[in-house]
Design a protein around this motif. Structure first.
Motif, PDB file in Angstrom:
ATOM      1  N   SER A   1     -10.658  45.243  22.591  1.00  0.00           N
ATOM      2  CA  SER A   1      -9.295  44.775  22.857  1.00  0.00           C
ATOM      3  C   SER A   1      -8.569  45.703  23.819  1.00  0.00           C
ATOM      4  CB  SER A   1      -8.503  44.665  21.552  1.00  0.00           C
ATOM      5  OG  SER A   1      -8.323  45.940  20.964  1.00  0.00           O
ATOM      6  N   PHE A   2      -7.584  45.148  24.504  1.00  0.00           N
ATOM      7  CA  PHE A   2      -6.661  45.924  25.327  1.00  0.00           C
ATOM      8  C   PHE A   2      -5.447  45.056  25.633  1.00  0.00           C
ATOM      9  CE2 PHE A   2      -9.554  43.844  28.224  1.00  0.00           C
ATOM     10  CZ  PHE A   2      -8.767  43.388  29.271  1.00  0.00           C
TER      11      PHE A   2
ATOM     12  N   GLY B   1      -8.612  48.023  36.695  1.00  0.00           N
ATOM     13  CA  GLY B   1      -7.582  47.001  36.838  1.00  0.00           C
ATOM     14  C   GLY B   1      -7.127  46.372  35.550  1.00  0.00           C
ATOM     15  N   LEU B   2      -7.241  47.088  34.430  1.00  0.00           N
ATOM     16  CA  LEU B   2      -6.964  46.504  33.119  1.00  0.00           C
ATOM     17  C   LEU B   2      -5.598  46.881  32.550  1.00  0.00           C
ATOM     18  CD1 LEU B   2     -10.457  47.105  31.492  1.00  0.00           C
ATOM     19  CD2 LEU B   2      -9.652  45.093  32.735  1.00  0.00           C
ATOM     20  N   GLY B   3      -4.789  47.599  33.325  1.00  0.00           N
ATOM     21  CA  GLY B   3      -3.495  48.049  32.814  1.00  0.00           C
ATOM     22  C   GLY B   3      -3.531  49.509  32.437  1.00  0.00           C
ATOM     23  N   ASP B   4      -2.399  50.018  31.957  1.00  0.00           N
ATOM     24  CA  ASP B   4      -2.258  51.448  31.681  1.00  0.00           C
ATOM     25  C   ASP B   4      -2.948  51.896  30.397  1.00  0.00           C
ATOM     26  OD1 ASP B   4      -0.758  51.759  33.986  1.00  0.00           O
ATOM     27  OD2 ASP B   4       1.154  51.428  32.951  1.00  0.00           O
ATOM     28  N   THR B   5      -3.143  50.996  29.452  1.00  0.00           N
ATOM     29  CA  THR B   5      -3.741  51.354  28.162  1.00  0.00           C
ATOM     30  C   THR B   5      -5.233  51.060  28.174  1.00  0.00           C
ATOM     31  OG1 THR B   5      -1.679  50.818  27.024  1.00  0.00           O
ATOM     32  CG2 THR B   5      -3.669  50.996  25.670  1.00  0.00           C
ATOM     33  N   PRO B   6      -6.090  52.063  27.953  1.00  0.00           N
ATOM     34  CA  PRO B   6      -7.538  51.839  28.011  1.00  0.00           C
ATOM     35  C   PRO B   6      -8.003  50.883  26.912  1.00  0.00           C
ATOM     36  CG  PRO B   6      -7.016  54.180  28.121  1.00  0.00           C
ATOM     37  CD  PRO B   6      -5.758  53.477  27.736  1.00  0.00           C
TER      38      PRO B   6
END
Length: 209
Positions: free
Chosen positions: A134-135, A116-121
């Motif tokens: 970071s993300f 659930g952290l977004g498209d960028t790992p």
């Protein structure tokens, strides 16, 4: 009044995304208290206290020059969908600083899991004896997420103890930064937020010998 509500919203919304750094001597749930300041438009800086749990581990002893791991497994969180009558749109742009303890040196770090952290790992960068997790996100308001488990591979020094702590001593020297975006009567507003552990406890004491 609405502006004041938003400033509280910005800080509280961001609270759900707080990660935890560095470890305790055995697997245990650890609660860290963060002192945060959200730089909310119109009304200016607003303070809020936040708490986050994580299961963390590190060895009690290590041989001189030996390899050892610090493992950080943050608990699942949910971003608030509404605070004070204002809609939380998202929280984003996370950076958590993990200082490498005295009497040890950084070798590498691994990330596992997370959701659930977004498209960028998420990623970890190392510079100036600090590892930074970071993300970019974003994480939508009302959604559930889990930060990745971090395994930091370290090398012990020749003697002494290795104490692990969080980075950050003040709002101007934060260990954690992020943004909160919320809808308000003046439109979407972004509140940059800076946090530091207060108090800043020692989570792990590893004896070299």
């Amino acid at each position: 009044m609405k502006a004041l509500q938003f400033s509280r919203l910005a800080a509280l919304a961001a609270a759900a995304a707080l990660p935890i750094a560095l470890a305790v001597p055995a697997s245990a749930a650890t609660a860290i208290n963060f002192d945060c300041q959200a730089d909310a438009p119109v009304v200016g800086p607003q303070q809020v206290s936040l708490t986050q749990n994580a299961d963390v581990t590190a060895p009690a002893t290590v041989a001189p020059g030996g390899a050892f791991d610090v493992v950080i497994d943050p608990a699942q969180n949910t971003v608030p969908s509404d605070v004070g009558g204002n809609k939380v749109k998202n929280i984003n742009t996370f950076a958590l600083k993990i200082p490498i303890p005295a009497n040890s040196s950084f070798v590498s770090a691994d990330l596992a899991g997370g959701s659930g952290l977004g498209d960028t790992p998420p990623k970890i960068d190392f510079a100036n004896n600090v590892a930074t997790l970071s993300f970019p996100g974003p994480i939508a308001g009302g959604s559930t997420f889990k930060l990745p488990t971090v395994t930091a591979h370290l090398k012990a020094g020749t003697s002494g103890t290795i104490e692990t702590k969080l980075a950050g001593t003040s709002y101007s020297d934060p260990g954690l930064t992020f943004n909160a975006v919320a809808s308000s009567i003046i439109g979407d507003v972004t509140a940059p937020t800076a946090c530091f552990p207060n108090p800043s406890p020692v989570f792990t004491t590893t004896t070299i010998g």
